[in-house]
Design a protein around this motif. Structure first.
Motif, PDB file in Angstrom:
ATOM      1  N   ILE A   1       0.850  -1.182   0.000  1.00 25.57           N
ATOM      2  CA  ILE A   1       0.000   0.000   0.000  1.00 25.57           C
ATOM      3  C   ILE A   1       0.891   1.239   0.000  1.00 25.57           C
ATOM      4  O   ILE A   1       1.888   1.316   0.738  1.00 25.57           O
ATOM      5  N   SER A   2       0.574   2.199  -0.852  1.00 26.00           N
ATOM      6  CA  SER A   2       1.345   3.439  -0.909  1.00 26.00           C
ATOM      7  C   SER A   2       0.844   4.411   0.157  1.00 26.00           C
ATOM      8  O   SER A   2      -0.208   4.181   0.785  1.00 26.00           O
TER       9      SER A   2
ATOM     10  N   GLU B   1       4.041   4.004  13.863  1.00 22.85           N
ATOM     11  CA  GLU B   1       3.737   3.220  15.067  1.00 22.85           C
ATOM     12  C   GLU B   1       3.660   1.722  14.738  1.00 22.85           C
ATOM     13  O   GLU B   1       4.148   0.887  15.497  1.00 22.85           O
ATOM     14  N   MET B   2       3.071   1.406  13.582  1.00 25.25           N
ATOM     15  CA  MET B   2       2.966   0.000  13.193  1.00 25.25           C
ATOM     16  C   MET B   2       4.336  -0.584  12.870  1.00 25.25           C
ATOM     17  O   MET B   2       4.622  -1.750  13.180  1.00 25.25           O
ATOM     18  N   ILE B   3       5.218   0.233  12.274  1.00 28.77           N
ATOM     19  CA  ILE B   3       6.569  -0.249  11.971  1.00 28.77           C
ATOM     20  C   ILE B   3       7.339  -0.516  13.259  1.00 28.77           C
ATOM     21  O   ILE B   3       8.003  -1.548  13.415  1.00 28.77           O
ATOM     22  N   SER B   4       7.227   0.392  14.228  1.00 33.94           N
ATOM     23  CA  SER B   4       7.946   0.228  15.493  1.00 33.94           C
ATOM     24  C   SER B   4       7.405  -0.955  16.298  1.00 33.94           C
ATOM     25  O   SER B   4       8.120  -1.533  17.122  1.00 33.94           O
ATOM     26  N   SER B   5       6.132  -1.320  16.048  1.00 35.28           N
ATOM     27  CA  SER B   5       5.535  -2.449  16.764  1.00 35.28           C
ATOM     28  C   SER B   5       5.731  -3.768  16.023  1.00 35.28           C
ATOM     29  O   SER B   5       5.271  -4.812  16.488  1.00 35.28           O
ATOM     30  N   GLY B   6       6.397  -3.716  14.879  1.00 36.00           N
ATOM     31  CA  GLY B   6       6.639  -4.938  14.129  1.00 36.00           C
ATOM     32  C   GLY B   6       5.470  -5.387  13.280  1.00 36.00           C
ATOM     33  O   GLY B   6       5.466  -6.507  12.766  1.00 36.00           O
ATOM     34  N   LEU B   7       4.463  -4.524  13.118  1.00 35.93           N
ATOM     35  CA  LEU B   7       3.278  -4.888  12.341  1.00 35.93           C
ATOM     36  C   LEU B   7       3.417  -4.542  10.869  1.00 35.93           C
ATOM     37  O   LEU B   7       2.655  -5.051  10.034  1.00 35.93           O
ATOM     38  N   LEU B   8       4.368  -3.679  10.540  1.00 37.71           N
ATOM     39  CA  LEU B   8       4.464  -3.155   9.188  1.00 37.71           C
ATOM     40  C   LEU B   8       5.930  -2.997   8.804  1.00 37.71           C
ATOM     41  O   LEU B   8       6.793  -2.775   9.663  1.00 37.71           O
ATOM     42  N   ALA B   9       6.206  -3.122   7.517  1.00 41.19           N
ATOM     43  CA  ALA B   9       7.548  -2.873   6.986  1.00 41.19           C
ATOM     44  C   ALA B   9       7.428  -1.866   5.848  1.00 41.19           C
ATOM     45  O   ALA B   9       6.354  -1.708   5.255  1.00 41.19           O
ATOM     46  N   VAL B  10       8.507  -1.190   5.549  1.00 44.70           N
ATOM     47  CA  VAL B  10       8.481  -0.141   4.539  1.00 44.70           C
ATOM     48  C   VAL B  10       9.594  -0.375   3.537  1.00 44.70           C
ATOM     49  O   VAL B  10      10.670  -0.903   3.878  1.00 44.70           O
ATOM     50  N   SER B  11       9.363   0.040   2.290  1.00 47.81           N
ATOM     51  CA  SER B  11      10.376  -0.091   1.250  1.00 47.81           C
ATOM     52  C   SER B  11      10.272   1.119   0.324  1.00 47.81           C
ATOM     53  O   SER B  11       9.184   1.652   0.089  1.00 47.81           O
ATOM     54  N   GLY B  12      11.410   1.557  -0.211  1.00 48.36           N
ATOM     55  CA  GLY B  12      11.439   2.659  -1.158  1.00 48.36           C
ATOM     56  C   GLY B  12      11.391   4.020  -0.475  1.00 48.36           C
ATOM     57  O   GLY B  12      11.231   4.135   0.745  1.00 48.36           O
ATOM     58  N   ARG B  13      11.482   5.058  -1.302  1.00 47.42           N
ATOM     59  CA  ARG B  13      11.444   6.427  -0.791  1.00 47.42           C
ATOM     60  C   ARG B  13      10.638   7.297  -1.750  1.00 47.42           C
ATOM     61  O   ARG B  13      10.468   6.978  -2.922  1.00 47.42           O
ATOM     62  N   GLY B  14      10.146   8.405  -1.213  1.00 42.99           N
ATOM     63  CA  GLY B  14       9.418   9.358  -2.042  1.00 42.99           C
ATOM     64  C   GLY B  14       8.176   8.740  -2.662  1.00 42.99           C
ATOM     65  O   GLY B  14       7.402   8.040  -2.009  1.00 42.99           O
TER      66      GLY B  14
ATOM     67  N   ASN C   1       8.001   6.352  -4.628  1.00 41.69           N
ATOM     68  CA  ASN C   1       8.140   4.874  -4.754  1.00 41.69           C
ATOM     69  C   ASN C   1       7.994   4.158  -3.418  1.00 41.69           C
ATOM     70  O   ASN C   1       8.176   2.945  -3.327  1.00 41.69           O
ATOM     71  N   LYS C   2       7.688   4.896  -2.384  1.00 47.94           N
ATOM     72  CA  LYS C   2       7.601   4.318  -1.050  1.00 47.94           C
ATOM     73  C   LYS C   2       6.302   3.522  -0.907  1.00 47.94           C
ATOM     74  O   LYS C   2       5.241   3.970  -1.331  1.00 47.94           O
ATOM     75  N   TYR C   3       6.396   2.359  -0.285  1.00 49.86           N
ATOM     76  CA  TYR C   3       5.183   1.570  -0.003  1.00 49.86           C
ATOM     77  C   TYR C   3       5.401   0.738   1.256  1.00 49.86           C
ATOM     78  O   TYR C   3       6.521   0.488   1.685  1.00 49.86           O
ATOM     79  N   TYR C   4       4.278   0.326   1.848  1.00 49.59           N
ATOM     80  CA  TYR C   4       4.312  -0.466   3.079  1.00 49.59           C
ATOM     81  C   TYR C   4       3.820  -1.892   2.754  1.00 49.59           C
ATOM     82  O   TYR C   4       3.005  -2.101   1.861  1.00 49.59           O
ATOM     83  N   TYR C   5       4.299  -2.857   3.552  1.00 48.09           N
ATOM     84  CA  TYR C   5       3.888  -4.245   3.366  1.00 48.09           C
ATOM     85  C   TYR C   5       3.998  -4.978   4.706  1.00 48.09           C
ATOM     86  O   TYR C   5       4.615  -4.463   5.656  1.00 48.09           O
ATOM     87  N   LEU C   6       3.388  -6.149   4.784  1.00 51.70           N
ATOM     88  CA  LEU C   6       3.444  -6.936   6.013  1.00 51.70           C
ATOM     89  C   LEU C   6       4.810  -7.566   6.145  1.00 51.70           C
ATOM     90  O   LEU C   6       5.322  -8.125   5.181  1.00 51.70           O
ATOM     91  N   PRO C   7       5.441  -7.509   7.311  1.00 49.16           N
ATOM     92  CA  PRO C   7       6.779  -8.085   7.475  1.00 49.16           C
ATOM     93  C   PRO C   7       6.743  -9.601   7.384  1.00 49.16           C
ATOM     94  O   PRO C   7       5.720 -10.210   7.627  1.00 49.16           O
TER      95      PRO C   7
END
Length: 439
Positions: A396-397, A418-431, A433-439
């Protein structure tokens, strides 16, 4: 002059193909057979009228099932003619005892001819006569054996013999023929369970696949054993204590598999499908919910089995404890896991998804110091919405995240952080091209 038609047939000889015509009339709209006339309607008197009369009545009585005699009226006259009047039967399909419930044994009237019925016509007759309950309908296959069933019943100290078949629902008392439930428990069961193991979460790269056939009792045991081979047991040690953690609770696999077998719609010919990857197990069975039920109903423990007799048999064999508890038990086994099992229902399918517990919660391999630095908590409603979206769409962008949660950019950023710090979410790319995904 008389002519043959959909309801009238002439026969010069008494016995050859007579039963086919009787069956065809009884399976259609009734009719009349005149024995002692040529095809063109001219007289061909029978010799030994009394002997042939007795031969005809005995042959029809002995060669046709179910009993058709109550729908037939015989008469003869001094011209050497025997008339057989056949009414439309009420226990269709009628068939040749020697051939069984297949096109070579079931006939219908088509114009002035008696022709084999199609498999679809035979199924229609059975459904119209026996009702909509698939397991109680007469099986198209009557040459059945029950070696596996006998072994399983004996192991559970339950008598399994021919005189018990009707009480168990394997035989229809009206005509002493095997039912579809008998077919499902027989060694000749035509349905199967297909299990596929994939390398990727999208289920596109095969690692292994198996198909299990035979009696449903055999399929249950073999499929469960194979799924347990796919269920890794990860062991760690805390001091002198060993901690075992299965990818999937064994009882959850068992309950999901039983649910797929007991509640599927066997009027469809497809297989039960089980997909396994590193993230989850998916159990897909044919047949959605019964019209009277909702997803909320079954999660609350309300159960209305599609195959009542099959459920009763599995209950007697101690495979299930009580109706309606399996789904609740599955969810209870995941109470300590922040990603819960999912149930997806369409008009014709029912899917249960079991998450891999070793991929969706803190690993026991983390040492105590590391556990203190990572905060795992059950996600709130907004976070659950994001997780549910990603389980279907993989990524998801930032713009899509704002639209999904109906929040502004800053709020979406804070939720994602908050979701990334809790281990619920991961992130890739920048600007852009940035998107989130399940770790």
């Amino acid at each position: 002059m008389l002519y043959e038609s959909e309801s009238l047939e002439f026969k010069q000889e008494a016995i050859p193909n007579l039963c086919k015509s009787v069956i065809a009339f009884a399976n259609t709209n009734g009719g009349k057979i005149i024995v002692g006339l040529k095809d063109d309607g001219k007289l061909a008197p029978l010799d030994n009228l009394d002997q042939i009369y007795t031969q005809i009545t005995n042959t029809i009585r002995d060669a046709i099932l179910p009993d058709i005699t109550m729908f037939i009226k015989y008469s003869s006259n001094s011209d050497g003619i025997i008339t057989i009047e056949i009414a439309e039967g009420s226990a269709k399909p009628y068939y040749l005892k020697s051939k069984g419930l297949k096109p070579s044994g079931v006939y219908v009237r088509q114009g002035a001819s008696s022709v084999p019925a199609s498999p679809e016509q035979i199924r229609y007759f059975i459904k119209a006569t026996d009702g909509d309950t698939f397991e109680a309908m007469r099986s198209l296959s009557q040459e059945l054996t029950f070696n596996t069933a006998n072994t399983v019943f004996s192991a559970n100290d339950i008598t399994f013999s021919e005189n018990k078949y009707s009480a168990l629902g394997l035989i229809n008392l009206k005509d002493n023929l095997y039912t579809n439930l008998g077919l499902l428990l027989s060694d000749q069961c035509q349905h199967s369970i297909k299990i596929a193991v994939f390398e990727d979460r999208e289920n596109t790269k095969f690692q292994a696949h198996r198909e299990f056939s035979g009696s449903l009792l055999q399929q249950l045991e073999a499929a469960y054993e194979f799924l347990m081979l796919c269920n890794q047991n990860r062991s760690t040690f805390a001091g002198l204590s060993r901690i075992d953690r299965w990818d999937y609770p064994q009882e959850a696999i068992r309950e999901a598999l039983l649910n797929a077998i007991i509640h599927r719609d066997y009027s469809y010919s497809g297989s039960i499908i089980v997909n396994v990857n590193k993230e989850c197990m998916e159990f897909i069975s044919l047949g959605g919910l019964l019209p009277e039920l909702t997803l909320e109903d079954i999660q609350a423990g309300i159960s209305q089995p599609r195959n009542v007799k099959l459920a009763e048999l599995f209950h007697r064999l101690n495979f299930i404890e009580a109706y309606g508890t399996g789904i609740r038990r599955i969810f209870a086994l995941y109470k300590d896991c922040y990603i819960k099992p999912q149930i997806n229902i369409t008009q014709h399918t029912f899917k249960i998804i079991l998450p891999n517990k070793n991929r969706t919660q803190p690993s026991p391999e983390l040492n105590l110091a590391a556990e203190k630095t990572v905060s795992y908590k059950y996600p709130d409603k907004q976070q659950q919405t994001v997780i549910a979206y990603l389980k279907q769409h993989q990524r998801i962008s930032e713009t899509e995240l704002q639209q999904l949660l109906d929040v502004k950019r800053t709020r979406a950023y804070l939720i994602a952080r908050e979701m990334i710090s809790s281990g619920l979410l991961a992130v890739s790319g920048r600007g852009s091209n940035k998107y989130y995904y399940l770790p």
